[in-house]
Enzyme design. Sequence first.
Site, PDB file in Angstrom:
ATOM      1  N   ASP A 452      25.718  16.263 -12.468  1.00  0.00           N
ATOM      2  CA  ASP A 452      24.545  15.564 -11.949  1.00  0.00           C
ATOM      3  C   ASP A 452      23.247  16.180 -12.448  1.00  0.00           C
ATOM      4  OD1 ASP A 452      24.965  17.822 -10.421  1.00  0.00           O
ATOM      5  OD2 ASP A 452      24.671  16.843  -8.491  1.00  0.00           O
ATOM      6  N   CYS A 453      23.236  17.473 -12.743  1.00  0.00           N
ATOM      7  CA  CYS A 453      22.041  18.083 -13.337  1.00  0.00           C
ATOM      8  C   CYS A 453      21.795  17.517 -14.727  1.00  0.00           C
ATOM      9  CB  CYS A 453      22.199  19.594 -13.408  1.00  0.00           C
ATOM     10  SG  CYS A 453      22.335  20.386 -11.789  1.00  0.00           S
TER      11      CYS A 453
END
Length: 745
Positions: A452-453
């Site tokens: 998700d980063c």
Amino acid sequence: MWGPVDIPDDGREPFTDYTRWRLTCDDQGNHTWDYLSPQDVARRPQTAVDKYWLGLPLNLPSLPPAKNALEAARNGYTFYKHLQAPTGHWPGDYDGPMFLLPGLVIGSYVSGMDFAHEERLEMIRYLLNRAHHDDGGWGIHVEGPSTVFGTALNYCVMRLLGVHADHPALVKARATLHKLGGATGIPSWGKFWLSILNVYDWDGNNCIPAELWLLPEWVPIHPHRWWIHTRQVYIPMSYLYGIRFKAEDNDLILSLRQELYVQDYYSIDWPAQRDHVNEVDLYVAHHPFMTLIYGILNSYESCVLPPVRKAALARAYELIVLEDENTGYQTLGPVNKMMNLICRTHVEGRDNEVFRQHLRARRDFMWTSARGMTMLGTNGSQLWDIAFICQALVESGLAEEEENKESLVKALQWLDQCQMRENPKHYETAYRHSTKGAWPFSTKQQGYTVSDCTGEATKAVIYLQEHLDFTPKLVSKGRLCDAVDVMLSMQNSNGGFASYELIRGPQWLEWLNPAEVFSDIMIEYNYPECTTSVITALSIFRQQYPDYRTKDIERTIQSAVKWVHKAQKPEGGWYGSWGICFTYATMFALESLALVGETYATSESARRACQFLLGKQREDGGWGESYKSCELLVWTEHEQTQVVQTSWAAMALMYAQYPDPDPIERAVKMVMSRQLPDGSWAQEAIEGIFNKNVAIVYPNFKFSFTIWMLGKAHKYLENLRASKANGILNGGDKWTGHTNGNASH
């Protein structure tokens, strides 16, 4: 190692001169706190960043009162710009778990790694300020009740740092510990740290076999199949258990052996304590299968084959070295960082570059705040925080205002340097997932891919480079394609996305969870937040670059959306594993669904989610969800409304194109009512979570998501009023806020 200190009874006032602390941020985002000499203070005045995180007054002027949501968002960013480091990112606190500082202090103590006197004083003060008000103990995290785990370990920290046993705070904490039955009931991670300190016998630990690393890699229980955090912690754990490392006896150690227990230390039946965990600490009991395995392993310990143990320890140590070198000695996180330090010092000593590199990297985890000094949950949350505020500014339109342009260019420059452009030095040999093209949670040097980063950073870069006309094109299409390649490589067979790597092991490995205080730690799991971040990133990427891996992206998105639908709870929300909790994950889910055309008007799933959130809105217009939701797996109300969760919920409704303005207007009014005259918001309840049972702070969220929601709501409500006046509902991107309203799905 450290001499006695004379300190006040409480930590309300700093134990050091707070005008002498300075935060240093290097180009990569590593941040360290320095205590300046009186001569250096005048040459290096404190900045707003220094003062804010130290809790000192910034003395900024009051801003013109906001008349609408956009003006409130503008005021918010006018303040938040003061907290941007010269290098472009936003540093910040990332504490909360109360078992990290004990690892820092115990690991440093047994390794002979010193602290500055001022650091010791402020760590003591931090613990005084974090002690439970009623009973003086400490919990597993800062908002939790007192536990044996938190109280025993932090009691030891206070004593190691020089606080006398008769200090009122320790008298109170010791009474609480004894009321809980003493340190024999500490969970396994606590048993380990106390054994390292030589105040708990190694015979009171269940076996931690390094021999598992000698198994063939195809074996289902081989540790390379475990979740990365569990894997990296149990490597040095197994090494230190295998050699029975312990601090040398001294007067303090001998005294602690008596202070921590309700019976004489030398009369304790240590093997009987292996499975003894106080009920206040117990979150996940050992599975019967694990109890059986421990019986076998503990028997094995009595007849271990020396050549096998020697080979196993050599393999574990090799992996410790690979982890250090892959991450610039920062390691994956603070727990294995300090364990690795002990292992490396035991083998290689102190007078060498390894020890010096560990000393340097240790400082990246030490954070000074208004409460004192603590250890962070990683070396920060730098990438995570910058990705959100960049998206917020573009979607709100604030990025295009002249006074914000320089700030956004600096942010883009930081995102540019933070992307990892090659795989780790030790890639396959350290069982790592590819990092080429990925973004980390914190810094490039720390060097771990996070799904998700990578997704949020990809979105932020595209927003900054493609939807603003004043920014340089620093991140090439090729590098964005590398990011897409990494994300595509991380999809699991059922369509979902985990955190750091693919799911490698069978779910029954969870039966082998040895840590009684954490849940779902043995393997990777698919997470709504990770899956939806990748969906949105790929959707936005293909709007800009429709010719790259078109079929692969479409297939990945479709499969991921199916997983998101399956992950939706019957009540309508999604469970959040990294933020609190249903509010957090539901925002991400509705954002991703909107990008594939699923909105309140078109999707039963979106309608159910909206109704779920609307059922939780309070009379004051806000939302407030407790960290207990994550622990209990059901929505649990917080005592107070929270501006961060209110922003998440309102954004979720806007992503879904909810047609009634009333709940969004009420949310806007609530968040605006909490805004302070200088444009900031006060810190409220804890925002983050991991392993279902440990809460952690994200203090920058109270700026990024409030600014984002307010700016987004101003546009959304304007469009809603206009469309209602025209008798239509415009389904374009101004409803979801993506790409600043300039592109269509």
